[in-house]
Design an enzyme around this catalytic site. Structure first.
Site, PDB file in Angstrom:
ATOM      1  N   MET A 199      -6.042  25.191  -0.901  1.00  0.00           N
ATOM      2  CA  MET A 199      -4.845  25.609  -0.178  1.00  0.00           C
ATOM      3  C   MET A 199      -4.147  24.388   0.439  1.00  0.00           C
ATOM      4  SD  MET A 199      -5.313  28.670  -0.848  1.00  0.00           S
ATOM      5  CE  MET A 199      -3.831  29.321  -0.097  1.00  0.00           C
ATOM      6  N   ASP A 203     -11.075  27.030   2.471  1.00  0.00           N
ATOM      7  CA  ASP A 203      -9.799  27.095   1.748  1.00  0.00           C
ATOM      8  C   ASP A 203      -9.863  26.518   0.346  1.00  0.00           C
ATOM      9  OD1 ASP A 203      -9.866  24.347   2.229  1.00  0.00           O
ATOM     10  OD2 ASP A 203      -7.692  24.229   2.442  1.00  0.00           O
ATOM     11  N   GLU A 204     -11.041  26.459  -0.251  1.00  0.00           N
ATOM     12  CA  GLU A 204     -11.082  25.966  -1.635  1.00  0.00           C
ATOM     13  C   GLU A 204     -12.088  26.731  -2.478  1.00  0.00           C
ATOM     14  OE1 GLU A 204     -12.454  21.885  -1.995  1.00  0.00           O
ATOM     15  OE2 GLU A 204     -13.545  22.116  -0.123  1.00  0.00           O
ATOM     16  N   TYR A 209      -4.476  25.779   7.681  1.00  0.00           N
ATOM     17  CA  TYR A 209      -4.334  26.451   8.984  1.00  0.00           C
ATOM     18  C   TYR A 209      -2.854  26.547   9.381  1.00  0.00           C
ATOM     19  CZ  TYR A 209      -9.404  25.915   9.876  1.00  0.00           C
ATOM     20  OH  TYR A 209     -10.771  25.977   9.821  1.00  0.00           O
ATOM     21  N   ARG A 245       4.024  15.551   7.992  1.00  0.00           N
ATOM     22  CA  ARG A 245       3.472  14.357   7.334  1.00  0.00           C
ATOM     23  C   ARG A 245       4.603  13.402   6.963  1.00  0.00           C
ATOM     24  NH1 ARG A 245      -1.593  16.698   3.591  1.00  0.00           N
ATOM     25  NH2 ARG A 245      -1.983  18.435   5.001  1.00  0.00           N
TER      26      ARG A 245
HETATM   27  N1  DCP Z   1     -10.085  21.404   9.038  1.00  0.00           N
HETATM   28  C1  DCP Z   1     -10.678  21.221  10.270  1.00  0.00           C
HETATM   29  N2  DCP Z   1     -11.180  20.012  10.621  1.00  0.00           N
HETATM   30  C2  DCP Z   1     -11.097  18.980   9.776  1.00  0.00           C
HETATM   31  C3  DCP Z   1     -10.527  19.152   8.511  1.00  0.00           C
HETATM   32  C4  DCP Z   1      -9.997  20.383   8.175  1.00  0.00           C
HETATM   33  O1  DCP Z   1     -10.743  22.175  11.043  1.00  0.00           O
HETATM   34  N3  DCP Z   1     -11.572  17.806  10.129  1.00  0.00           N
HETATM   35  C5  DCP Z   1      -9.494  22.718   8.699  1.00  0.00           C
HETATM   36  C6  DCP Z   1      -7.989  22.725   8.885  1.00  0.00           C
HETATM   37  C7  DCP Z   1      -7.431  22.657   7.508  1.00  0.00           C
HETATM   38  C8  DCP Z   1      -8.506  23.335   6.697  1.00  0.00           C
HETATM   39  O2  DCP Z   1      -9.739  23.027   7.341  1.00  0.00           O
HETATM   40  O3  DCP Z   1      -6.176  23.324   7.392  1.00  0.00           O
HETATM   41  C9  DCP Z   1      -8.561  22.837   5.269  1.00  0.00           C
HETATM   42  O4  DCP Z   1      -8.772  21.436   5.262  1.00  0.00           O
HETATM   43  P1  DCP Z   1      -8.159  20.476   4.167  1.00  0.00           P
HETATM   44  O5  DCP Z   1      -8.916  19.216   4.228  1.00  0.00           O
HETATM   45  O6  DCP Z   1      -8.053  21.196   2.863  1.00  0.00           O
HETATM   46  O7  DCP Z   1      -6.705  20.133   4.659  1.00  0.00           O
HETATM   47  P2  DCP Z   1      -5.430  21.017   4.675  1.00  0.00           P
HETATM   48  O8  DCP Z   1      -5.582  22.277   3.903  1.00  0.00           O
HETATM   49  O9  DCP Z   1      -5.008  21.177   6.099  1.00  0.00           O
HETATM   50  O10 DCP Z   1      -4.361  20.062   3.991  1.00  0.00           O
HETATM   51  P3  DCP Z   1      -4.234  19.647   2.469  1.00  0.00           P
HETATM   52  O11 DCP Z   1      -2.963  20.269   1.990  1.00  0.00           O
HETATM   53  O12 DCP Z   1      -4.152  18.159   2.509  1.00  0.00           O
HETATM   54  O13 DCP Z   1      -5.431  20.129   1.717  1.00  0.00           O
END
Ligand code: DCP
Length: 630
Positions: free
Chosen positions: A19, A120-121, A23, A60
């Site tokens: 995803m 989310d994966e 969040y 970003r």
């Molecule tokens: N998350 C978290 N703490 C972290 C990393 C991630 O709580 N150190 C949570 C928030 C993210 C979710 O897990 O939204 C998924 O992490 P991802 O690494 O996949 O990052 P994102 O989905 O936010 O962004 P991207 O589009 O780069 O995958």
């Protein structure tokens, strides 16, 4: 440690779906005014505006990064919207994100074997769906290739933007492609369709990688984000790996990757090609050596597991700087809260998915007073998991005390705890057979406080090597997102595969489950203490044993025995070949569902016997309930 698995002979089509700024997307769906705006989700602790855990792509663009705190993000992007993660029990509450992830999984699982890899994966094995498409409706026979598929990024294809779509369409429809790439083309079309469905049904965008194995699919899924997919044709693998920095590979982010860099001078995965398998084995052992030799060639046999639910549940919290916990009372206060949440989650997993967790593990980070730089780690401790909040709290505190005792090495010095987490693991489905009842009764509900072991010596799910991911995390994580602990039980309503599983339980006439559930939800710790002393306990030993009911008491685990398995070499009690139960703890409703001959036998136990030690040869119950297998 990485495991070298042979690559299956048959070509496969594997997708990794991730995803985008997950969040943030969940918060944007909750509050559509945030859509298209620079937005970040910040953790519960609001020091300096809170740590950012998810950042929208708009933010970003302004240079906002996940490593920043809210205040810094505001300096970089004054218009940013900061949304605080929901809070419960004084810490982050991730339930909303978990259930949102489950909605996506339910859609993705419709096309093939689906493994939920984190909150989310997901990995998908689309081999069968792709084969079917190639037979029924191959891409070159389609009147039109959907736009989303035509926007795919195909590694190795000309990157000329003006021609991109045309080239991609041509690649997807090539009739002279080899069979493997034809399957990949079908996979790309299937994934594009799935991503469109995800967007339509959940409003979430995701990105994906499509390749012949999990490793390659995962490596490329984040290459073109957000809302795009990347395909790895066979012919592009070597080029791709030749420029891939070693540290980008999931298992090479740590010591092994550093050793490759410093000891062998390997900077990219492609650099590994100059070492023979023997040389790599000599340096890193047979298994790791072979694994390295294989990944250099893009070979990875790892299968997509059929798993929509997490392998474990974990709850954790960090206590940085002045918030470190320095005495048992404050540790107990927090542990109680973490255990309460863990208990709710495993109970809901049980109710919704009919799954039982077997092992409770406590992880902590600690330092000794005046020894801040000590390398000594707080040892993780495990014991069999007993259901019921009170029991989990009691056991977790014992695990903590045992870990602290080892950590302090008999020194009487001050200490402080900077992170605590509890994990429930070794989760299994209640099998469709009555032996499960016994396994259950023996396992999670065993009345005696369980033996404690160093979790390092228990063969554990590797995902339990816990490092908190962010300050107010709700669950422990492993290596970044390969963490299976960051999501909750998927709702069966949202998950067709589970629904199917439930239906099949119904249709095969397995009735035990409902009673097991009733039994499980009872908290009978208090009266169990008394019963144990009454000695009404039956046991059965594994094959080859002549032991019968009257020998049961010998098999009762010593109360609160603290076993350091690394020293004793003792078997974890969960894997013993012996089962035991306190007959008074058997829920009559469970008994009613058993075959008549077993019911009679149990009734015989339950009725006060004049000869409680009398043996019965050829006992039907012992043949009916095989010993629990670990
Ligand atoms: N998350 C978290 N703490 C972290 C990393 C991630 O709580 N150190 C949570 C928030 C993210 C979710 O897990 O939204 C998924 O992490 P991802 O690494 O996949 O990052 P994102 O989905 O936010 O962004 P991207 O589009 O780069 O995958």
């Amino acid at each position: 440690m990485p495991v070298a698995r042979p690559e299956p002979q048959e070509p496969r089509v594997i997708a990794h779906v991730d995803m985008d700024c997950f969040y943030v997307q969940v918060e944007q769906r909750r509050n559509p005014a945030l859509r298209g705006q620079p937005t970040a989700v910040v953790q519960y602790n609001d020091w300096k505006g809170g740590g950012l855990i998810a950042v929208s792509y708009e933010a970003r663009g302004f240079g906002v990064k996940r490593s920043m705190r809210g205040d810094e993000a505001k300096r970089v992007c004054p218009g940013i919207n900061l949304v605080q993660v929901p809070v419960a029990r004084g810490k982050a509450d991730l339930n909303l994100y978990r259930s949102s992830g489950s909605e996506v999984v339910a859609i993705l699982a419709s096309k093939g074997k689906c493994e939920r890899a984190s909150i989310d994966e997901v990995y998908l094995d689309l081999t069968e769906a792709a084969k079917e498409m190639l037979l029924q409706a191959p891409p070159d026979s389609l009147e039109e290739i959907c736009m989303e598929a035509a926007k795919s990024n195909i590694l190795g294809l000309s990157s000329d933007a003006s021609e991109k779509e045309k080239n991609v369409r041509a690649w997807l429809c090539r009739s002279d492609a080899d069979y493997q790439d034809k399957l990949l083309a079908c996979g790309a079309i299937i994934v594009a369709q799935l991503r469109i469905r995800v967007l339509e049904e959940t409003q979430f965008t995701c990105s994906a990688g499509i390749a012949h194995n999990k490793m390659l699919a995962k490596l490329v899924s984040g290459m073109h984000k957000p809302a795009q997919q990347t395909v790895v044709p066979l012919s592009s693998i070597q080029d791709f790996l030749s420029s891939l920095p070693v540290k980008k590979m999931k298992q090479l982010g740590g010591k092994l990757g550093s050793s490759l860099q410093y000891d062998l001078g390997v900077e990219t995965i492609g650099d590994l090609l100059s070492f023979s398998e023997e040389k790599l084995q000599e340096q890193y052992g047979a298994n790791t050596g072979t694994w390295l030799w294989k990944i250099a060639r893009g070979i990875s046999g790892e299968e997509v597991e059929d798993r929509l639910l997490p392998k474990s549940h974990g709850c954790g919290k960090t206590f940085p700087g002045p918030r470190a916990l320095k005495n048992n009372t404050s540790v107990k206060g927090w542990l109680d809260q973490l255990c309460e949440e863990l208990s709710e989650r495993i109970q809901s997993d049980l109710n919704q998915n009919k799954r039982i967790a077997q092992t409770l593990t406590l992880h902590a980070r600690a330092s000794k007073k005046n020894e801040r730089d000590s390398m000594k780690k707080f040892p993780s401790k495990s014991c069999p998991l007993r259901y019921g909040t009170g029991k989990i709290q009691e056991d977790a505190m014992k695990l903590f005390e045992s870990g602290l005792h080892d950590f302090l090495e008999s020194q009487s010095t001050g200490w402080s705890i900077t992170s605590l987490s509890v994990t429930a693991s070794k989760i299994f489905d209640i099998p469709s057979g009555t032996s499960s009842i016994l396994r259950y009764i023996k396992g999670p509900n065993s009345s005696a406080p369980p033996a404690i072991s160093d979790s390092s010596s228990v063969p554990e799910d590797p995902s339990l090597d816990v490092t908190p991911i962010h300050e107010e995390q709700c669950e422990p994580s492993t290596s970044e997102k390969e963490d299976n602990n960051r999501y909750s039980a998927i709702s069966t309503k949202q998950c067709p595969a589970n629904e199917e599983k439930k239906n099949s339980m119904k249709s095969t006439g397995v009735k035990g489950a409902s009673s097991i559930l009733k039994f499980l939800s009872r908290d009978h710790s208090a009266h169990q203490e008394k019963r144990r002393s009454d000695g009404l306990i039956c046991s059965h030993q594994g094959p080859g044993s002549s032991s019968e009911a009257n020998e049961a008491e010998r098999n009762v685990p010593a109360q609160a025995a603290v076993v350091d398995r690394s020293n004793s070499g003792a078997e974890p009690s969960g894997s013993s070949n012996t089962w035991m139960l306190n007959v008074e703890d058997i829920d009559p409703a469970v008994v009613e569902e058993l075959p008549p001959e077993i019911q009679r036998e149990i009734q015989g136990w339950i009725r006060p016997s004049k000869h409680p030690t009398a043996k019965r040869r050829g006992s039907t119950i012992s043949s009916y309930f095989p010993p629990a297998r670990s």
